[in-house]
Enzyme design. Structure first.
Site, mmCIF file in Angstrom:
data_model
loop_
_atom_site.group_PDB
_atom_site.id
_atom_site.type_symbol
_atom_site.label_atom_id
_atom_site.label_comp_id
_atom_site.label_asym_id
_atom_site.label_seq_id
_atom_site.Cartn_x
_atom_site.Cartn_y
_atom_site.Cartn_z
ATOM 1 C CE LYS A 116 -5.684 -7.701 -2.039
ATOM 2 N NZ LYS A 116 -5.816 -7.630 -0.889
ATOM 3 C CE LYS B 6 -13.005 -3.453 0.098
ATOM 4 N NZ LYS B 6 -13.619 -3.110 1.587
ATOM 5 C CE LYS C 247 -4.318 -1.644 1.916
ATOM 6 N NZ LYS C 247 -5.316 -1.624 3.194
#
Ligand code: TYM
Length: 349
Positions: free
Chosen positions: A212, A215, A123
């Site tokens: 993957k 969102k 992230k």
């Protein structure tokens, strides 16, 4: 770390899991989490499912949207089949014990352990120094979520495996350091689908099967949202990346064909059958036949869930009532645990 804490834990079995209220839910959340939440209600006496809004604010989030997003995830739990008379459904920020235990665990967890977490590295990318301290500390809060209830089983997708290892390390170190053997259980992840199928544990992007379904992907075409209508689902599946070959007759034939494997896995997980069963029906057929069948299956399964979510969202009063009652039940379990923790740590009382 060793597993000896698990041997001495004598408390009851309890399921805990959480889902973040960020930008609506997708098929990965549904198959990796919600389907398991529903199935586990039949196997375990106590299941506790949480909308983790404290986790959601570790990234920039519009305060005007947070409460609505929180209700939407709660509505998704209910619409998927979580039964509030069997399971506890509540919002993380409504139960103070989570944050209190997080602070204590911050003083148990080692910097090196948290620095190893790949989700933070993914992230933060090259901008770790600009990320919030909360984003770094996110897995410690997750450990507190689970252990405030002394949960023994945690249904999650495969991407949470490393966070569960950290949770076990924190539990073990707390038990050891404070001379409280077996106080916290070493919780076990329930990663596989109900039939022990690997499919459902890790749903991949529809456009790039090496990533993957997420969102945070900027393209909405990479995921099926629980709120998508039939046309959107059909369009996304039609445009999903595939190879030019027909589907194989056997599961072994999916090796090296990540896109095909992902779509077959989605079909299997949504239909609740094995990948071998899917290939018995579709082996030898091309994607021109398989994709419309997959789109129909998704519309049949997800359509009623989206409809029920809309119905629940139209009555926020009832939803809030369920969440308030859930928070009271959750706090009644967590407070005695925290009270023992305060004693064990040696705080003035
Ligand atoms: P979150 O909100 O990112 O995702 C919710 C659940 O969905 C699963 N999931 C997937 N499963 C399969 N394939 C995918 N592509 C996919 N994407 C997401 C996740 O594994 C998760 O089970 N840290 C957690 C929330 C959390 C939590 C907890 C979970 C906070 N505290 C305590 C368990 C116990 C998270 O961010 O999930």
């Amino acid at each position: 770390m060793t597993n000896e804490g698990a041997v001495t834990y004598k408390g009851p079995e309890r399921v805990f899991s959480g889902v973040q209220p960020t930008n609506g839910l997708h098929l990965g959340n549904y198959l990796g989490a919600l389907v398991k939440f529903v199935a586990l209600q039949e196997r375990f006496k106590e299941c506790i499912y949480c909308v983790v809004d404290l986790h959601a604010i570790t990234a920039d989030l519009d305060p005007k949207l947070l409460a609505g997003n929180t209700r939407e995830v709660a509505a998704a739990f209910l619409a998927a089949g979580v039964d509030p008379t069997k399971s506890i459904i509540f919002v993380q920020s409504a139960v103070r014990q989570h944050t209190e235990l997080t602070w204590i665990f911050n003083c148990v967890a080692r910097m090196g352990w948290v620095q190893r977490m790949t989700q933070f590295k993914d992230k933060a990318g090259k901008h770790a120094e600009r990320m919030s301290v909360g984003l770094f500390d996110y897995p410690v809060l997750m450990a507190a979520d689970i252990l405030a209830y002394k949960a023994t089983h945690v249904p999650v997708g495969e991407d949470q495996t490393q966070h569960l290892e950290l949770t076990r390390d924190i539990a073990q170190k707390f038990n050891n350091d404070f001379g409280a053997p077996g106080f916290f259980p070493l919780p076990e992840g329930l990663i596989q689908g109900p039939e022990n199928e690997k499919y459902g544990a890790r749903i991949m992007s529809l456009r790039d099967a090496s990533k993957k379904m997420s969102k945070s992907d900027p393209s909405d075409q990479t995921r099926i949202n629980l709120s998508d209508d039939a046309d959107a689902i059909a369009h996304k599946i039609k445009k999903a990346t595939t190879d030019p070959n027909p589907l194989p007759e056997t599961v072994e034939g999916l090796a090296g064909r990540a896109e095909a494997e992902n779509l077959v896995g989605i079909y299997a997980a949504v239909a609740g059958v094995s990948a071998a069963d899917v290939l018995k029906e579709f082996g030898g057929k091309g994607f021109g036949t398989f994709k419309p069948a997959l789109a129909d299956l998704l519309v049949t399964k997800l359509g009623p869930i989206a409809g029920e979510m809309r119905r629940l969202m139209a009555d926020p009063g009832s939803l809030d009532g369920i969440l308030r009652q859930g928070a009271a039940r959750a706090a009644a379990i967590a407070e005695p645990v925290l009270d023992d923790v305060r004693k064990i740590v040696g705080f003035w009382r």
